[in-house]
Design an enzyme around this catalytic site. Sequence first.
Site, PDB file in Angstrom:
ATOM      1  N   LYS A 116       0.821  -1.214   0.000  1.00  0.00           N
ATOM      2  CA  LYS A 116       0.000   0.000   0.000  1.00  0.00           C
ATOM      3  C   LYS A 116       0.853   1.261   0.000  1.00  0.00           C
ATOM      4  O   LYS A 116       0.477   2.274  -0.586  1.00  0.00           O
ATOM      5  CB  LYS A 116      -0.946  -0.028   1.205  1.00  0.00           C
ATOM      6  CG  LYS A 116      -1.903  -1.208   1.207  1.00  0.00           C
ATOM      7  CD  LYS A 116      -2.738  -1.244   2.474  1.00  0.00           C
ATOM      8  CE  LYS A 116      -3.670  -2.444   2.500  1.00  0.00           C
ATOM      9  NZ  LYS A 116      -2.985  -3.725   2.518  1.00  0.00           N
ATOM     10  N   GLU A 191      -1.938   6.628   8.611  1.00  0.00           N
ATOM     11  CA  GLU A 191      -2.554   7.708   7.848  1.00  0.00           C
ATOM     12  C   GLU A 191      -3.745   8.234   8.637  1.00  0.00           C
ATOM     13  O   GLU A 191      -4.195   7.583   9.602  1.00  0.00           O
ATOM     14  CB  GLU A 191      -3.005   7.207   6.466  1.00  0.00           C
ATOM     15  CG  GLU A 191      -4.102   6.174   6.519  1.00  0.00           C
ATOM     16  CD  GLU A 191      -4.463   5.612   5.144  1.00  0.00           C
ATOM     17  OE1 GLU A 191      -3.682   5.808   4.204  1.00  0.00           O
ATOM     18  OE2 GLU A 191      -5.534   4.980   5.029  1.00  0.00           O
ATOM     19  N   HIS A 226     -12.415  -3.558  10.745  1.00  0.00           N
ATOM     20  CA  HIS A 226     -11.914  -3.182   9.420  1.00  0.00           C
ATOM     21  C   HIS A 226     -12.033  -4.330   8.413  1.00  0.00           C
ATOM     22  O   HIS A 226     -11.367  -4.315   7.374  1.00  0.00           O
ATOM     23  CB  HIS A 226     -10.463  -2.695   9.506  1.00  0.00           C
ATOM     24  CG  HIS A 226     -10.226  -1.729  10.619  1.00  0.00           C
ATOM     25  ND1 HIS A 226     -10.764  -0.464  10.623  1.00  0.00           N
ATOM     26  CD2 HIS A 226      -9.549  -1.844  11.797  1.00  0.00           C
ATOM     27  CE1 HIS A 226     -10.421   0.155  11.737  1.00  0.00           C
ATOM     28  NE2 HIS A 226      -9.695  -0.660  12.465  1.00  0.00           N
ATOM     29  N   ARG A 283      -5.823  -9.127  -6.781  1.00  0.00           N
ATOM     30  CA  ARG A 283      -6.360 -10.487  -6.639  1.00  0.00           C
ATOM     31  C   ARG A 283      -7.874 -10.419  -6.752  1.00  0.00           C
ATOM     32  O   ARG A 283      -8.468  -9.330  -6.860  1.00  0.00           O
ATOM     33  CB  ARG A 283      -5.991 -11.058  -5.269  1.00  0.00           C
ATOM     34  CG  ARG A 283      -6.421 -10.125  -4.115  1.00  0.00           C
ATOM     35  CD  ARG A 283      -6.270 -10.754  -2.772  1.00  0.00           C
ATOM     36  NE  ARG A 283      -6.396  -9.793  -1.681  1.00  0.00           N
ATOM     37  CZ  ARG A 283      -7.542  -9.364  -1.180  1.00  0.00           C
ATOM     38  NH1 ARG A 283      -8.685  -9.789  -1.694  1.00  0.00           N
ATOM     39  NH2 ARG A 283      -7.563  -8.491  -0.179  1.00  0.00           N
TER      40      ARG A 283
END
Length: 665
Positions: A116, A191, A226, A283
């Site tokens: 990421k 973040e 999450h 994926r």
Amino acid sequence: MISTLLVANRGEIACRVFRTCRERGIGTVAVFSDADADALHVREADTAVRLPGAAPVDTYLRGDLIVKAALAAGADAVHPGYGFLSENAGFARAVLDAGRVWVGPPPEAIEAMASKTRAKELMAAAGVPLLAPVDPASATEADLPLLIKAAAGGGGRGMRVVRSLDTVGEEWEAARAEARSAFGDGEVFAEPYVERGRHVEVQILADAHGTVWALGTRDCSLQRRHQKVIEECPAPGLTAELRSALTDAAVAAARAVEYRGAGTVEFLLSPAGRAYFLEMNTRLQVEHPVTEEVFGVDLVALQLALAEGAPLPPSPPAPYGHAIEARLYAENPSHGWAPQPGPVHAWEVRGAGEDGPYGSRTAWPATTTGGPGSPEPALGVRPRLRVDAGYEAGDSVGVHYDSLLAKVVAWAPTRDEAVRRLADALRRARVHGPVTNRELLVRSLLHPDFTGGRLDTGFYDRHLDALTAPAPGDGARVAAVAAALADAVRRGHPVGGWRNLASQPQTKTYGAHEVRYHRTRDGFRVEDDTLRVVAVAPDRVGLEVDGVLRHFDVAEHGDHVYVDSPAGSYRLRVHPRFTDPRTATAPGSLLAPMPGTVVRIADGLGVGSTVTAGQPLVWLEAMKMEHRITAPASGTLTALHAAPGSQVEVGALLAVVTDTAQEDT
């Protein structure tokens, strides 16, 4: 052409890929850990190869062993599924170096997007809006809340929301440990955490000839820890301009890395409607079935065709209708989403799988104006129901892997119809064995915020208590009556006939409900004026409830009874007449809520330590997630039985905290 395919995965995704292979005449090879020796995906494959061990790091994360398995079994292609090694460029190269076909994107594209942090750098260079990364070492109160995320993998593992600077270090290390265990890579980053944001993503497909498809949008905002719980296609409530911007950005991302195969570009939508790039999953996604149902395609079949070098048509098929997926987990949402391993006694979703292979559509009625590509929904088109499962009745949910039992998907011409069909299917399903999130799913689908399309990732933070509260009304009490009467017949108390009849009522307790009933020459009578017994059999009971006849299916397994009806299902504990004093536990006992491995204990913790209520004392790892066991009260630790690395069973005594109030008496 691919002749034999090895799936480097387990559970429902392996079964899902095998089904497409069977439909296309492709042989199948499974790999399995020792814990999965009798798993459904092993039984469904043509052949299987053992991966010694049980932990993911020893089995499904061992790319070298999986490549050897492909060679030994004669597989000429490898499909990675999702999770595990699906976004590992080194594994993809190893498959290709072994002369096998890799059913996935090029390793270079995986390297560019699977991390990421690197993907964000690439997207920033392309001008895609991003959330700026935060250095946790220099974070201030103004930076809170923060989201710590694993750089590799997905599925919610290795993610933590931080709302206090005091916990940054602890949560950073916890996220690293969880990411390392799940993906073999402990890299994490931080973040800003956007409150009440929406998770919206775009499914892409790309061939080796320059064609890239964007197959609409999906909303995956309903999440716990999450990890997605309910997903749908298309994402509701988006303007045409926003949909176009998202799909254009997704296609640009795919072209930027010369992508091939199936992938997903994920975005975070702020409450103001601003889109930020999150990541690209290189994926197939868990939620891919909703896209298949709306676009009438089989994404696995397309992956195989693209891996063989086939070109895509210039344009994707037109979407039609709406699809919603609910993930059925063996977990207890009212107890911190704790996993619930154990045997699956019965498992059935009535009406599922009646419409043929994946991607097949019921013919659109010729008398309607709706149909593929039409803005008008077709009247009279029958909704469809689909189940992608990794377990059957008789299987057992273990502690080493994800607790996902199945994905239940409903398609209908409109969103409202899809919601209604899915909620009804889940309500009527027979799920006997571990505690599941089935009732939470039904209530979530029917919640006004969901039906109204008011979706964001904080849905469960706000509504969990209400969604997991005891159901209103007398449903559980009536279910207990049905259970008691069915038990009476099973134990040889037939209805009618001449025999000595007890003058005192019979008493049985299920859950919190005590049932008192009498056997009469005409049948059974319940000490409840609102109920009349109509029919009783060992597995089915008819009761007239306030003048309305209702039927209940009853099954008893061990110390629980399961009562199913069209109005809902109940899992009730069977209470013995007399309690066993050996089952009593001392006040302040910390018991393992699930089987698992003790991964650590609090620093400096030992007998005699002073602890405070809510303080984390022991960390268990089960089903690839870490679970904290906290002090039930402030006091002194008077016993500590947990040790790092030890395996514990559910109910095992980990520690004892003597309450400060008790110490003073």
